[in-house]
Structure formats: structure tokens, C-alpha cells
Design an enzyme around this catalytic site. Structure first.
Site, mmCIF file in Angstrom:
data_model
loop_
_atom_site.group_PDB
_atom_site.id
_atom_site.type_symbol
_atom_site.label_atom_id
_atom_site.label_comp_id
_atom_site.label_asym_id
_atom_site.label_seq_id
_atom_site.Cartn_x
_atom_site.Cartn_y
_atom_site.Cartn_z
ATOM 1 N N HIS A 174 51.386 23.708 44.071
ATOM 2 C CA HIS A 174 51.072 23.355 42.683
ATOM 3 C C HIS A 174 50.450 24.521 41.917
ATOM 4 O O HIS A 174 49.670 24.312 40.996
ATOM 5 C CB HIS A 174 50.121 22.154 42.614
ATOM 6 C CG HIS A 174 50.606 20.930 43.312
ATOM 7 N ND1 HIS A 174 51.841 20.369 43.072
ATOM 8 C CD2 HIS A 174 50.022 20.152 44.262
ATOM 9 C CE1 HIS A 174 51.990 19.295 43.822
ATOM 10 N NE2 HIS A 174 50.915 19.138 44.563
ATOM 11 N N HIS A 213 51.017 23.768 34.357
ATOM 12 C CA HIS A 213 51.154 22.409 34.876
ATOM 13 C C HIS A 213 52.468 21.816 34.376
ATOM 14 O O HIS A 213 52.843 22.009 33.214
ATOM 15 C CB HIS A 213 50.019 21.507 34.373
ATOM 16 C CG HIS A 213 48.656 21.931 34.818
ATOM 17 N ND1 HIS A 213 48.029 21.431 35.940
ATOM 18 C CD2 HIS A 213 47.788 22.829 34.283
ATOM 19 C CE1 HIS A 213 46.837 21.989 36.070
ATOM 20 N NE2 HIS A 213 46.657 22.844 35.082
ATOM 21 N N THR A 229 40.502 20.601 35.636
ATOM 22 C CA THR A 229 41.352 19.440 35.931
ATOM 23 C C THR A 229 41.788 19.404 37.393
ATOM 24 O O THR A 229 42.624 18.586 37.762
ATOM 25 C CB THR A 229 42.598 19.423 35.027
ATOM 26 O OG1 THR A 229 43.391 20.584 35.312
ATOM 27 C CG2 THR A 229 42.208 19.394 33.562
ATOM 28 N N THR A 230 41.251 20.311 38.200
ATOM 29 C CA THR A 230 41.472 20.282 39.645
ATOM 30 C C THR A 230 40.117 20.309 40.323
ATOM 31 O O THR A 230 39.134 20.760 39.725
ATOM 32 C CB THR A 230 42.304 21.498 40.111
ATOM 33 O OG1 THR A 230 41.679 22.693 39.635
ATOM 34 C CG2 THR A 230 43.725 21.418 39.582
ATOM 35 N N HIS A 255 47.420 29.690 34.139
ATOM 36 C CA HIS A 255 48.222 28.945 35.099
ATOM 37 C C HIS A 255 48.916 27.802 34.370
ATOM 38 O O HIS A 255 48.659 27.569 33.186
ATOM 39 C CB HIS A 255 47.350 28.425 36.251
ATOM 40 C CG HIS A 255 46.337 27.429 35.796
ATOM 41 N ND1 HIS A 255 45.034 27.775 35.498
ATOM 42 C CD2 HIS A 255 46.413 26.093 35.549
ATOM 43 C CE1 HIS A 255 44.374 26.690 35.110
ATOM 44 N NE2 HIS A 255 45.190 25.652 35.128
ATOM 45 N N HIS A 269 47.474 26.873 30.799
ATOM 46 C CA HIS A 269 46.007 26.865 30.657
ATOM 47 C C HIS A 269 45.504 28.297 30.771
ATOM 48 O O HIS A 269 45.565 28.901 31.840
ATOM 49 C CB HIS A 269 45.365 25.988 31.747
ATOM 50 C CG HIS A 269 45.565 24.524 31.522
ATOM 51 N ND1 HIS A 269 45.281 23.578 32.477
ATOM 52 C CD2 HIS A 269 46.000 23.855 30.420
ATOM 53 C CE1 HIS A 269 45.548 22.366 31.970
ATOM 54 N NE2 HIS A 269 45.992 22.512 30.737
HETATM 55 ZN ZN LIG Z 1 44.997 23.786 34.457
#
Ligand SMILES: [Zn+2]
Length: 228
Positions: A70, A97, A177-178, A95, A114
Site C-alpha cells: 500500500h 492512496h 490516516t495510517t 504518497h 498526500h
Molecule cells: Zn496519506
């Protein structure tokens, strides 16, 4: 006796709607499930309107390609960034998504970038860019072309092509968000989108898989929308 040792493989995405329960993988991820300022959010209920001045100077930069589960990420060489309010945020990495994590009035986009920044004091600020299907994107193509070189490859990339010309942003306080879902992240979701071709979006989907966290409640947070 078992010891809990969380790694990147201990957590994963669901379908983008079902709660991930990432804190079950490690106590260090507690904020993911108990935090009140989590990201992403659906940007549809504005608490205020105002023009947040963003001054940015993105252009060609050298970086290192990071590929993983991911993960498609460019660790950027120092020297670029944005001024938000009166604070200088230096670009650290960008990065992606698939699909986008933030939604606009309930609508997720096929791809999001992002751009992760930090101030000298370590305060995080992310510029979130939504991609929609259209013409091919130059910067994105540089990344896709470098992917066969593998994790750790050197890359030279034009950041400006992946960022809209008009930087009107929705601003709110959120989180990574991770895992570990750390909070106090200054989120800037850009109102304008950029385009990527269907082939580019497919290439990013193939590399990233489902990589969008479920939508998080806004709770008592203020989302400041562009005034015009
Ligand atoms: Zn992100």
C-alpha cells in the site's frame, strides 16, 4: 508468554467503510480508534469560510522512491514547501492512496496525493490533492516510469504538475490516516482537482491496492472552506 510487536503487516485496510480497528494490532495505535480528531473526513459541512493564504514553491526536486505494501512514496530532498498562515511547512514526502481518502460531499475520487510537510518544530501539515480521470499527469508519469527501478530508486520529479494552480483549500485539524494515526496534523484539502489518465490511475491502483481508510467522524471540529 506472547509479546505484542506490531509491524506494518499487522494492520490493513477494509473496504473503506467498515471500521479498521487498528488499535487491536498494537496499543501504540490506540489513537486510531479512540482519537477525536481523526482523518479522513467527508468535506461537506463547513463550519466557517475564509481564505487561508497558501504560498507554495513546488517544482523539480530529487527524491527517493519508496515502494511497499500500500505504499508509493517519494521522499523529497529538502528545499520545497508551503507557507500556511504564517508558518513555513517543508515538504518531506508525497504518497498516494487509491481511492482518495477524503471525500467531497460524499464523493471519493479515484486517486489522491498526500504532500506531507513539517515545520522546523515538527508540526505536520498535509496538502491533499484529489485526482480525477482526464489527461495524463506529467509528475505522476515520472513516478510510474520509475516504479520498475524498485524501492530506493533515485527519482527526479516535477511536483508542481501534481498540484493545482489555484491553492484554495479546506482546512481542518486531523490526523495521519495510517497507524499510529497521530493527531494535530494541519490538513489542507485542495478544492481544485488535477487530472490523471485512466491508464495512470490503473497503474496506481495496481501498485497500491485498496488504500483508503474509512471515513472518520468530524466530532466538534471546524472545517474552514474557501470563501469564494
Ligand atoms: Zn496519506
Amino acid at each position: 508468554m506472547a509479546t505484542v510487536s506490531a509491524t506494518a503487516q499487522d494492520w490493513d485496510y477494509t473496504d473503506g467503510e467498515t471500521a479498521e480497528n487498528w488499535s487491536e494490532a498494537s496499543p501504540e495505535f490506540a489513537a486510531c480508534d479512540t482519537g477525536m480528531m481523526q482523518s479522513p473526513v467527508d468535506i461537506d459541512s463547513m463550519g466557517a469560510y475564509g481564505n487561508i493564504r497558501i504560498a507554495a514553491d513546488y517544482g523539480m526536486t530529487d527524491g527517493t522512491l519508496r515502494l511497499g505494501k500500500h505504499q508509493v512514496q517519494i521522499d523529497a530532498a529538502p528545499g520545497q514547501g508551503m507557507v500556511s498562515g504564517d508558518r513555513l511547512f517543508n515538504l518531506v514526502q508525497v504518497h498516494f492512496h487509491t481511492p482518495s481518502e477524503h471525500a467531497m460531499s460524499g464523493e471519493r475520487y479515484p486517486l489522491a496525493g498526500h504532500f506531507v510537510h513539517a515545520t522546523r518544530e515538527g508540526t505536520l501539515g498535509v496538502l491533499g490533492v484529489l485526482f480525477e480521470e482526464g489527461d495524463a499527469n506529467e509528475g505522476l508519469q515520472m513516478i510510474i516510469d520509475a516504479m520498475p527501478d524498485g524501492d530506493g530508486a533515485n527519482i527526479s520529479i516535477d511536483m508542481s504538475s501534481m498540484i493545482p494552480d489555484e491553492l484554495e483549500v479546506y482546512r481542518y485539524m486531523g490526523s495521519l490516516t495510517t497507524p499510529p494515526c497521530s493527531e494535530n496534523v494541519n490538513w489542507h484539502v485542495v478544492e481544485d482537482t488535477v487530472e490523471a489518465s485512466a491508464e495512470q490511475i490503473a497503474a496506481m491502483e495496481a501498485a497500491l491496492g485498496m488504500s483508503a481508510r474509512s471515513m472518520q467522524p468530524l466530532n466538534n471540529r471546524l472545517v474552514v472552506a474557501p470563501a469564494d
